[in-house]
Motif scaffolding. Structure first.
Motif, short mmCIF file in Angstrom:
data_model
loop_
_atom_site.label_atom_id
_atom_site.label_comp_id
_atom_site.label_asym_id
_atom_site.label_seq_id
_atom_site.Cartn_x
_atom_site.Cartn_y
_atom_site.Cartn_z
N GLU A 65 -12.13 44.64 6.86
CA GLU A 65 -12.38 44.94 8.26
C GLU A 65 -13.81 45.41 8.49
O GLU A 65 -14.27 45.48 9.63
CB GLU A 65 -11.39 45.98 8.78
N ILE A 66 -14.52 45.75 7.41
CA ILE A 66 -15.97 45.98 7.50
C ILE A 66 -16.68 44.63 7.42
O ILE A 66 -17.61 44.35 8.17
CB ILE A 66 -16.46 46.92 6.37
N GLY A 67 -16.20 43.79 6.49
CA GLY A 67 -16.64 42.40 6.50
C GLY A 67 -17.68 42.00 5.48
O GLY A 67 -17.98 42.73 4.53
N GLU A 68 -18.23 40.80 5.71
CA GLU A 68 -19.19 40.16 4.83
C GLU A 68 -20.41 39.76 5.65
O GLU A 68 -20.29 39.09 6.68
CB GLU A 68 -18.55 38.94 4.18
N LEU A 69 -21.59 40.16 5.19
CA LEU A 69 -22.84 39.82 5.87
C LEU A 69 -23.37 38.52 5.29
O LEU A 69 -23.59 38.42 4.08
CB LEU A 69 -23.87 40.94 5.71
N ILE A 70 -23.58 37.52 6.16
CA ILE A 70 -23.98 36.18 5.72
C ILE A 70 -25.25 35.75 6.44
O ILE A 70 -25.44 36.06 7.62
CB ILE A 70 -22.85 35.16 6.02
N GLU A 71 -26.12 35.05 5.71
CA GLU A 71 -27.34 34.51 6.31
C GLU A 71 -27.32 33.00 6.22
O GLU A 71 -26.96 32.43 5.18
CB GLU A 71 -28.59 35.06 5.62
N VAL A 72 -27.69 32.35 7.33
CA VAL A 72 -27.77 30.88 7.38
C VAL A 72 -29.08 30.49 8.02
O VAL A 72 -29.73 31.30 8.70
CB VAL A 72 -26.60 30.27 8.17
N ASN A 73 -29.48 29.25 7.80
CA ASN A 73 -30.64 28.68 8.48
C ASN A 73 -30.15 27.73 9.57
O ASN A 73 -29.55 26.69 9.27
CB ASN A 73 -31.54 27.92 7.49
N LEU A 74 -30.40 28.11 10.82
CA LEU A 74 -29.96 27.29 11.94
C LEU A 74 -31.00 26.21 12.22
O LEU A 74 -32.20 26.50 12.22
CB LEU A 74 -29.78 28.15 13.19
N PRO A 75 -30.58 24.98 12.45
CA PRO A 75 -31.53 23.92 12.79
C PRO A 75 -32.36 24.31 14.01
O PRO A 75 -31.82 24.70 15.04
CB PRO A 75 -30.62 22.72 13.10
N ASP A 76 -33.68 24.23 13.87
CA ASP A 76 -34.62 24.57 14.94
C ASP A 76 -34.54 26.03 15.35
O ASP A 76 -35.14 26.44 16.35
CB ASP A 76 -34.38 23.71 16.20
N GLY A 77 -33.81 26.83 14.57
CA GLY A 77 -33.66 28.23 14.96
C GLY A 77 -34.06 29.21 13.88
O GLY A 77 -34.17 30.41 14.13
N GLY A 78 -34.26 28.73 12.64
CA GLY A 78 -34.64 29.60 11.56
C GLY A 78 -33.47 30.42 11.03
O GLY A 78 -32.31 30.17 11.36
N PRO A 79 -33.77 31.44 10.21
CA PRO A 79 -32.70 32.25 9.61
C PRO A 79 -31.97 33.10 10.66
O PRO A 79 -32.56 33.55 11.63
CB PRO A 79 -33.45 33.12 8.61
N ALA A 80 -30.69 33.27 10.43
CA ALA A 80 -29.87 34.12 11.31
C ALA A 80 -28.78 34.75 10.46
O ALA A 80 -28.35 34.18 9.45
CB ALA A 80 -29.26 33.30 12.44
N ARG A 81 -28.38 35.95 10.84
CA ARG A 81 -27.34 36.66 10.08
C ARG A 81 -26.09 36.84 10.93
O ARG A 81 -26.17 37.04 12.15
CB ARG A 81 -27.86 38.01 9.58
N PHE A 82 -24.94 36.77 10.24
CA PHE A 82 -23.65 36.91 10.90
C PHE A 82 -22.76 37.81 10.07
O PHE A 82 -22.86 37.85 8.84
CB PHE A 82 -22.98 35.54 11.05
N LEU A 83 -21.89 38.51 10.78
CA LEU A 83 -20.89 39.33 10.11
C LEU A 83 -19.56 38.60 10.21
O LEU A 83 -19.03 38.39 11.30
CB LEU A 83 -20.78 40.70 10.77
N ARG A 84 -19.04 38.18 9.06
CA ARG A 84 -17.71 37.56 9.02
C ARG A 84 -16.72 38.69 8.71
O ARG A 84 -16.84 39.38 7.69
CB ARG A 84 -17.66 36.48 7.95
N VAL A 85 -15.76 38.87 9.59
CA VAL A 85 -14.93 40.07 9.52
C VAL A 85 -13.47 39.75 9.82
O VAL A 85 -13.16 38.77 10.51
CB VAL A 85 -15.47 41.13 10.51
N LEU A 86 -12.57 40.57 9.27
CA LEU A 86 -11.15 40.48 9.57
C LEU A 86 -10.83 41.48 10.68
O LEU A 86 -11.03 42.69 10.51
CB LEU A 86 -10.31 40.80 8.33
N CYS A 87 -10.35 40.97 11.80
CA CYS A 87 -10.00 41.83 12.93
C CYS A 87 -8.69 42.56 12.62
O CYS A 87 -7.87 42.10 11.82
CB CYS A 87 -9.87 41.00 14.19
N ALA A 88 -8.49 43.71 13.25
CA ALA A 88 -7.25 44.46 13.06
C ALA A 88 -6.04 43.67 13.53
O ALA A 88 -4.91 43.95 13.13
CB ALA A 88 -7.32 45.79 13.80
N THR A 89 -6.28 42.64 14.38
CA THR A 89 -5.18 41.80 14.86
C THR A 89 -4.81 40.72 13.86
O THR A 89 -3.85 39.97 14.07
CB THR A 89 -5.56 41.13 16.18
#
Length: 252
Positions: A191-215
């Motif tokens: 529920e805290i999750g995983e921090l992930i970095e990707v390279n978006l086309p024409d957008g450069g690097p971006a970070r996302f939090l992949r997480v399990l919701c309480a639901t």
């Protein structure tokens, strides 16, 4: 009195209708009407929003109908006639020899003060014509009618706002998987999750939090590039310090 009434009307009518709806639909409606009448070489010099421009008629009608105040000459009658169009019509184009009028929308769907529908049109007229809108951004009808874009199509959409909408419709979790994102940090608590970095086309690097919701749902949310851990990213999403997040026993 004028200031108080105008303030109340602005918040209740203008911000709830015109600012939320009119800006998103006016160009599409005007384009549709133009395509229908321009071949006949009909031109107009002015147009009125009708039901979507109801704030001024509501403000003016208060003094005429509630306060019983009338202006000299026929100005009050003109105000009443203008208010009636807001009740009876949508956009309309007045000319000396003719008037073009649109019907009022059959329904309008909003979320957080913006046009939005996750399935089908967010605004639709009686003949079935309407607009598919995702959180204020007009998108192609198929995207919200069971034929969403692929992750690749979403990422290469040339319009930035539509690209954002497309990515949200597809789901960042799926897009991250297809882009083979790199794990920066993973917390033991799902529920805290995983921090992930990707390279978006024409957008450069971006970070996302992949997480399990309480639901029980899993999803990914965009977070700033500056965050270094999943805990920091999760705390940022709640706008609280990371140390407070560690103390939380229940998260929803």
């Amino acid at each position: 009195v004028g200031s108080a009434v105008r303030s109340a009307v602005e918040s209740a009518v203008h911000s709830a209708v015109r600012s939320a709806v009119d800006s998103a639909v006016r160009s599409a409606v005007r384009s549709a009407v133009c395509s229908a009448v321009c071949p006949a070489k009909i031109a107009w010099h002015y147009w009125v929003g009708g039901a979507l421009w109801a704030a001024w008629p509501a403000w003016e009608s208060f003094y005429r109908e509630i306060c019983g105040l009338r202006l000299d000459g026929d100005l009050s009658d003109r105000g009443a006639a203008y208010a009636e169009t807001a009740c009876a019509a949508g956009y309309w184009w007045p000319n000396k020899a003719f008037i073009i009028a649109c019907e009022r929308p059959r329904f309008i769907r909003l979320e957080d003060g913006r046009l939005h529908s996750a399935a089908g049109h967010a605004i639709e007229w009686p003949d079935g014509w309407g607009l598919s809108v995702w959180r204020g951004t007009v998108v192609p009808d198929p995207w919200l009618a069971g034929l969403p874009p692929s992750a690749q199509d979403a990422l290469v959409e040339p319009n930035i706002e539509r690209r954002r909408a497309a990515c949200e419709i597809v789901g960042w979790d799926r897009i991250i998987s297809e882009l083979k994102g790199k794990t920066i940090n993973r917390d033991d608590d799902e529920e805290i999750g995983e921090l992930i970095e990707v390279n978006l086309p024409d957008g450069g690097p971006a970070r996302f939090l992949r997480v399990l919701c309480a639901t029980g749902r899993r999803f990914a949310i965009p977070v700033p590039l500056e965050v270094r851990t999943a805990l920091e990213a999760n705390a940022w999403s709640y706008d609280i310090p990371p140390q407070i997040m560690q103390q939380k026993e229940n998260r929803t």
